[in-house]
Design an enzyme around this catalytic site. Structure first.
Site, PDB file in Angstrom:
ATOM      1  N   TYR A 429      43.076-124.556  40.634  1.00  6.05           N
ATOM      2  CA  TYR A 429      42.396-125.449  41.575  1.00  6.05           C
ATOM      3  C   TYR A 429      41.717-126.637  40.899  1.00  6.05           C
ATOM      4  O   TYR A 429      40.546-126.902  41.096  1.00  6.05           O
ATOM      5  CB  TYR A 429      41.411-124.655  42.447  1.00  6.05           C
ATOM      6  CG  TYR A 429      42.045-123.425  43.039  1.00  6.05           C
ATOM      7  CD1 TYR A 429      43.171-123.525  43.849  1.00  6.05           C
ATOM      8  CD2 TYR A 429      41.547-122.152  42.759  1.00  6.05           C
ATOM      9  CE1 TYR A 429      43.785-122.394  44.372  1.00  6.05           C
ATOM     10  CE2 TYR A 429      42.148-121.013  43.278  1.00  6.05           C
ATOM     11  CZ  TYR A 429      43.273-121.139  44.080  1.00  6.05           C
ATOM     12  OH  TYR A 429      43.886-120.021  44.593  1.00  6.05           O
ATOM     13  N   HIS A 430      42.516-127.347  40.099  1.00 10.14           N
ATOM     14  CA  HIS A 430      42.058-128.579  39.464  1.00 10.14           C
ATOM     15  C   HIS A 430      42.954-129.753  39.846  1.00 10.14           C
ATOM     16  O   HIS A 430      43.356-130.536  38.981  1.00 10.14           O
ATOM     17  CB  HIS A 430      42.064-128.435  37.941  1.00 10.14           C
ATOM     18  CG  HIS A 430      41.145-127.390  37.404  1.00 10.14           C
ATOM     19  ND1 HIS A 430      41.251-126.899  36.122  1.00 10.14           N
ATOM     20  CD2 HIS A 430      40.098-126.745  37.963  1.00 10.14           C
ATOM     21  CE1 HIS A 430      40.313-125.993  35.921  1.00 10.14           C
ATOM     22  NE2 HIS A 430      39.592-125.879  37.031  1.00 10.14           N
ATOM     23  N   PRO A 431      43.305-129.920  41.126  1.00 10.63           N
ATOM     24  CA  PRO A 431      44.185-131.042  41.495  1.00 10.63           C
ATOM     25  C   PRO A 431      43.504-132.376  41.208  1.00 10.63           C
ATOM     26  O   PRO A 431      42.288-132.512  41.326  1.00 10.63           O
ATOM     27  CB  PRO A 431      44.424-130.842  42.991  1.00 10.63           C
ATOM     28  CG  PRO A 431      43.228-130.072  43.461  1.00 10.63           C
ATOM     29  CD  PRO A 431      42.855-129.176  42.319  1.00 10.63           C
TER      30      PRO A 431
END
Length: 530
Positions: A429-431
């Protein structure tokens, strides 16, 4: 959920992966692993080299210090850290019995014990986290709660869905926002400017709904184009896999219900003990692969505590919902995370309900083969941990169960690992990147180096979407830094404008005063001649 893919998430239902969205005060800082990691200094130098002056590591470093309140000044290099900022940063107060043997195993492989926020990132460390007094400290806790209901110029609207930024079509100037509460459309106007800070997916969505984005795509959704920009492009993320699992045969931390309840009561009373920690997620290590092109790391290891029996009963369910408290485990899910992906995706608007519907997310993960090869190399390096004396004493072994989608491949071969990577893809979850920062001549850029949207006045974006290339490490700390820099950009802009107006007024008053005396002097001379 991401859109169906042929290159990633192929073993997941509908060939789709979940991307968690932090729809809470404080955003995803309320849901994340709490790891405080700034990224590699060369990441920021690279941003500047791509045409973004003022974003070198030398420039951003003071803004990391500005917000930090480090609770362990005796454990970290004081040059690289600060106290007194808004955001609490601390090493977890509790480490269970397996933490230091695992760290020692990495050290047996030649990795130094380091501070990932100081100097080189290559090595192993106890993570610094956004925690204080044994509990999570979100950006809401740190920055908003202390001033909420105290500042007259701060109004918060929750359960509000932004419909669009209001932009004058002739002047291309942002002047407000429309948003829904329930099904009621509301409008708020801005005297100065509008800041979009909705995250990598939704900042792109908001801009496109406002008429700023790829012209052809907006027209296909019935949106009038105000400015044609590549909004939604350049999407990328830190990805990993599920299915690389070690069992801990001599050092399980699973306890009975009586002990769990005792741990819970102890935590409630003291904010200490096994529940005051992210357990194995306190450990992180960074390495290079054989494909490295510079001194930066390419793989970050995070270790998830897991229950082996649960995981291999339903690996998809167990990997997406933590059915056991993290403090109680008999296995380790090893996650080699790719830090420098080349694959790029795109965010598009939903065609049935662009405003309130979920955007269409096409990550295009692993469309570049090198991304898969780097993770395979990371997997192979992690297997050397099993040969260390430290983990042998714990009875750590590789769990040799093949996952259902990959039974056709021989276990632990490159083909098997690639099947796991593509089938059981997992995001941390590091877009980033959908509103890329860059100069006007960069045809992939959406905002300039002051975070102003190209071609639109009084509109900025401030979140991970502006990253040209995601930082090598967890993204919470860099996003806080971006916000700190952005706030200074805003203040500089309007304070300078105010000063210019005051100077102009002063100059005008001086001119009028001089003109008045010139006229009086001329009139007096005329009278004398008469």
């Amino acid at each position: 959920m991401t859109q169906p893919s042929t290159t990633s998430c192929t073993a997941r239902p509908q060939r789709s992966c979940s991307w968690i969205h932090g729809r809470v005060m404080g955003g995803t800082s309320g849901l994340n692993y709490m790891i405080y990691m700034r990224g590699n200094p060369l990441d920021f130098d690279e941003w500047e080299q791509q045409g973004n002056p003022g974003w070198s590591y030398k420039d951003v470093f003071p803004y990391f210090l500005k917000s930090e309140d480090n609770k362990n000044p005796d454990l970290v290099d004081p040059y690289y850290h600060n106290t007194g900022g808004y955001q609490s940063v601390s090493i977890h107060a509790y480490q269970d019995k397996n933490i230091f043997p695992i760290i020692n195993a990495f050290r047996e492989l030649g990795l130094p014990l380091i501070d990932h926020n100081a100097g080189s990132q290559l090595g192993v460390a106890l993570v610094q986290a956004t925690v204080g007094n044994g509990q999570r400290v979100t950006t809401n806790d740190a920055f908003i709660t202390p001033i909420r209901n105290k500042r007259r110029n701060l109004v918060i609207r929750t359960n509000a869905n932004v419909a669009r930024v209001l932009i004058n079509r002739k002047t291309k100037k942002a002047y407000g926002v429309e948003y829904y509460t329930n099904k009621t459309l509301n409008r708020v106007l801005a005297r100065k400017e509008v800041i979009v800070s909705a995250g990598t997916v939704n900042s792109a969505k908001v801009l496109m709904l406002s008429g700023v984005g790829p012209a052809e795509h907006l027209q296909s959704r019935g949106i009038k184009v105000i400015h044609n920009l590549p909004v939604g492009h350049n999407l990328h993320d830190h990805t990993t896999l599920d299915g690389l699992v070690f069992s801990i045969n001599k050092s399980s931390t699973i306890v009975d219900d009586i002990q769990r309840n005792a741990d819970l009561q102890y935590y409630q009373q003291t904010r200490r003990g096994p529940l005051a920690t992210s357990t194995l997620l306190q450990i992180t290590a960074m390495v290079q692969t054989k494909y490295a092109q510079d001194s930066r790391p390419e793989i970050q290891y995070l270790l998830d505590a897991t229950n082996v029996e649960d995981f291999f009963t339903d690996p998809i369910l167990t990997s997406q919902t933590n059915v056991n408290a993290m403090a109680y485990y008999n296995g380790i899910t090893v996650r080699p995370i790719l830090l420098n992906p080349l694959s790029r995706g795109i965010v598009l608007l939903n065609d049935s309900d662009p405003v309130l519907g979920t955007p269409l997310v096409y990550p295009n993960t692993f469309t570049e083969e090198i991304d898969v090869l780097r993770i395979i190399d990371g997997i192979k390096q992690s297997l050397y941990l099993l040969e260390t004396e430290s983990l042998s004493k714990l009875g750590v072994q590789l769990v040799g169960n093949s996952l259902p989608a990959c039974v056709q491949y021989e276990f632990a071969t490159d083909e098997y690992w690639e099947c796991l990577i593509r089938g059981y893809t997992s995001s941390v979850y590091h877009p980033a990147g959908t509103c890329k920062m860059g100069p006007k001549e960069d045809h992939a850029a959406v905002v300039d180096a002051r975070l102003r949207v190209h071609g639109i006045k009084n509109l900025r974006v401030m979140d991970a979407s502006i990253m040209p290339q995601v930082t090598r490490g967890n993204t919470n700390a860099p996003v806080i830094m971006i916000a700190e820099m952005g706030s200074d950009f805003i203040k500089d802009t309007w304070l300078n404008q105010q000063q210019e107006q005051e100077n102009a007024f002063s100059e005008n008053r001086e001119f009028r005063s001089k003109t008045k005396w010139k006229f009086l002097n001329y009139f007096w001379e005329m009278l004398k001649e008469m």
